[in-house]
Design an enzyme around this catalytic site. Sequence first.
Site, PDB file in Angstrom:
ATOM      1  CG  HIS A  41      -1.822   1.154   1.347  1.00 21.69           C
ATOM      2  ND1 HIS A  41      -3.138   1.119   0.955  1.00 21.69           N
ATOM      3  CD2 HIS A  41      -1.616   2.415   1.809  1.00 21.69           C
ATOM      4  CE1 HIS A  41      -3.702   2.295   1.165  1.00 21.69           C
ATOM      5  NE2 HIS A  41      -2.795   3.105   1.687  1.00 21.69           N
ATOM      6  CD  GLU A  42       1.665   3.779   3.672  1.00 16.08           C
ATOM      7  OE1 GLU A  42       2.000   4.834   3.079  1.00 16.08           O
ATOM      8  OE2 GLU A  42       0.598   3.677   4.302  1.00 16.08           O
ATOM      9  CG  HIS A  99       0.223   6.255  -0.712  1.00 15.51           C
ATOM     10  ND1 HIS A  99      -0.836   6.836  -1.372  1.00 15.51           N
ATOM     11  CD2 HIS A  99      -0.318   5.607   0.365  1.00 15.51           C
ATOM     12  CE1 HIS A  99      -1.964   6.544  -0.733  1.00 15.51           C
ATOM     13  NE2 HIS A  99      -1.673   5.801   0.312  1.00 15.51           N
ATOM     14  CG  HIS A 150       0.699   8.802  -7.291  1.00 12.34           C
ATOM     15  ND1 HIS A 150      -0.603   8.919  -6.852  1.00 12.34           N
ATOM     16  CD2 HIS A 150       0.767   9.580  -8.401  1.00 12.34           C
ATOM     17  CE1 HIS A 150      -1.274   9.722  -7.666  1.00 12.34           C
ATOM     18  NE2 HIS A 150      -0.469  10.143  -8.604  1.00 12.34           N
TER      19      HIS A 150
END
Length: 596
Positions: free
Chosen positions: A389-390, A393, A396
Site C-alpha cells: 500500500h505505502e 503512494h 506515485h
Amino acid sequence: MATTYETRKDVPKEEKWDLTDLYESEDDWQKDLDDALTIANELQEYDGNINDGSSLLAYLKKQETLKYKLQHVFAYAMFLSDIDTRDSHAQQLQAKASQAAVKVNEATAFFMPYLLSLEEDTLKKYLQEETELDYFKDHLWKSFRYKPYVLSKEKEELLSQLGETLSAPADTYNMLNNADIQFGNVTDEDGSKVQMTRGMYAKRIEDEDRDVRKEAYFAYYKPYVELNNTIATNLAAEIKTNVTLAKIRGHDSALRESLFDDNVPTDVYDNLLASAKANVQPLHDYTAWRKEELGVTELRQYDLNVPLVPDMKVDISYDEAYDTMLKALAPLGEEYIAVLREFREQRYIDVRETPGKKSGAYNMGVYGVHPFVLLNHHDDLNSQFTLVHEMGHAMHSYFSSKHQPQITANYRIFVAEVASTVNEVLLIQYLLKETTDSKMRKYLLNHFIEQFKGTFFTQVMFADFEKQAHERAEAEKPLDANSLNELYESLFRTYHGPTLVFNDEVKYGWSRIPHFYRAFYVYQYATGFVSAIHIAMRILDGDEETLKNYMNFLRSGSEDFPLELLKKTGVDLTTAEPIENAMKMFSETVEEFKKA
C-alpha cells in the site's frame, strides 16, 4: 530476523532511512531554515507592490523557492522526530520548522486576496508582459476560479479574524475525543476490572470469545452514549458553520463548496451514493453469511469485526515480502519494478518498529530528493499488505516528482488512494493465484471483502450521513441528538441489511467519527477504491492501453483536475460504470468466499 528491536542501533543499516539524502548536517538544515525566513520577509515587501507582470513573476519565483526550502526543512525535522518521538532535540527542530511555517503563512497571506481582486483583463495583461509567467499560468487561473466566491477585503479580513472561533467545534471534538473521553471498564486476564483504551478495543472487538467482544463494545460506546447531547450540539454547530459560510460565499450548498476545489460536480457524489444503495445486496448477503459462519442466534454489531477465518500466522520476512511485491506488481511493467527495487537498495524505507518510533505507516514525497516511507514492519501478512500500500503512494510521488515541475508535482487527495489500492488489488490477486492452501485462500478472500466493506460501503454510508445532515441544516430542520441518531441508525440498517439485530448503541455511531469535522472528505476513499479496482483488473486482463494510461496518470501529479486525470485511465466517475464494475467484483468475491 527480529521484527522489533530494543534500540535503533540494533536495526540493520539497510532497513533505516538515510537522512543525509536531505541534509548532510544539522548546520545545512539550519541554513535552509534561515534562508526560508529571509525569503519570507522579502515576500512580505511585495504586499501592495505587485503592479505589473515583472513584479508578479518575481514574487511567484521567490515563493516557489521558499516552498522548496520549507518542505525540506519540515520533512527533515519530522522524520527525525518520527523515528524517536522521545527525542527532545528532534522536537525542538520540529517546533522551529512549525514556527517558520506560521511566519511564512503570515508573510504570504496577502497574495490570494490580491490576486482575486484583479480584473481578468489585468491578469491577462500581466501574463502577456512576462513570458516566464507561462510556468505559473495554469496555477493562477485555477486560483482565479475562486473570484466569484470571494467577499470584499473588509469581509474577508473579518472572516479571517473569526478563523479560530469558526474552527472551535473541530477543536472541541478533538480534545473531547482524544483527551477527555473515558471508556468503560473491561475484565483483564487476571479477572480484574480495568478501564478500556482504544488500543484494547481494537483487539478485543476481533476476539473469538463473544463475551469479550460484547463487553468491549459496551465499554467503548459508554462515553458516546453519555455525551450524546453534547457531541450532537457540537457537530450541529460544525455543520451549520459549513452551511452558513457556503451561503455567505455564494455557493448553492455546503457540498458544492467542498467539491469546488477539485472541480467535482455534485452529480459525482450523488451518483456514488445512489449506485452503492442500488448494489448493496451482496453486502447484505455477506452479513447473513457471517451470522451462519459464527453460528449465532442473533448477529449483533459486536460480531461484525471478528475474522471469519482465524488469523493466518504466516512468517514472511521483510525481504520475502518485498520480493513477493515485485512479482505481484510485475504487470505494471519493467520501469515500475526497476524503480521499486531501487527504493530498497537506496534506503528510502524505514522498516522496523523501535522504542519511541511513530506508530503506523506513511509515505512522504520530498520534491528534489525522493519519497520517504515509514513502516513498523512485522514479518506477517498484514505488514505485507501495508508495505504494498505505502509503496503505491511512494511510486506515485516518485513518478510525479520526476515528470512534473514543482508547481504540479503533488497529487491531490482525491486521487491519492488510487495508486496504493491498485497495488493492493494486484497483490491479493497474485496471492490468490499462487496459493495452494485452501485456508489461506479463504483468509485472503475474507481480507478483501472486509477491505471492500470498510473502504467503500462504510465510507459511502458516512458520506450519505454527511450529505443528509447538511441538507437538514440548509432546510432549517432540527439538527439535534435525536435527529442525528435516527439518521445514522436508518443508514446503518440500509447498508447492513435485515440480518443484523440492533443494540441501542448502534445509533450513536456517528458521534465517534472525527472525519465529520472535515466536511465531505470521506467519499474520496470510496471513489479512489472503485477507480483502483477498475484500473487494476484491466491491467491484469492484459489491457496495454490501460497500463500505458495508468503509468501516465502516475506521472501527472496535479497537472489537471482529478476527474480528468482519471478519465485518461478509462475511469469516468461521472458515470455508474466504475462503481458497478467494482460491485460486480465484490459480489463474485462474496460468492467465492461462501463456497471456499
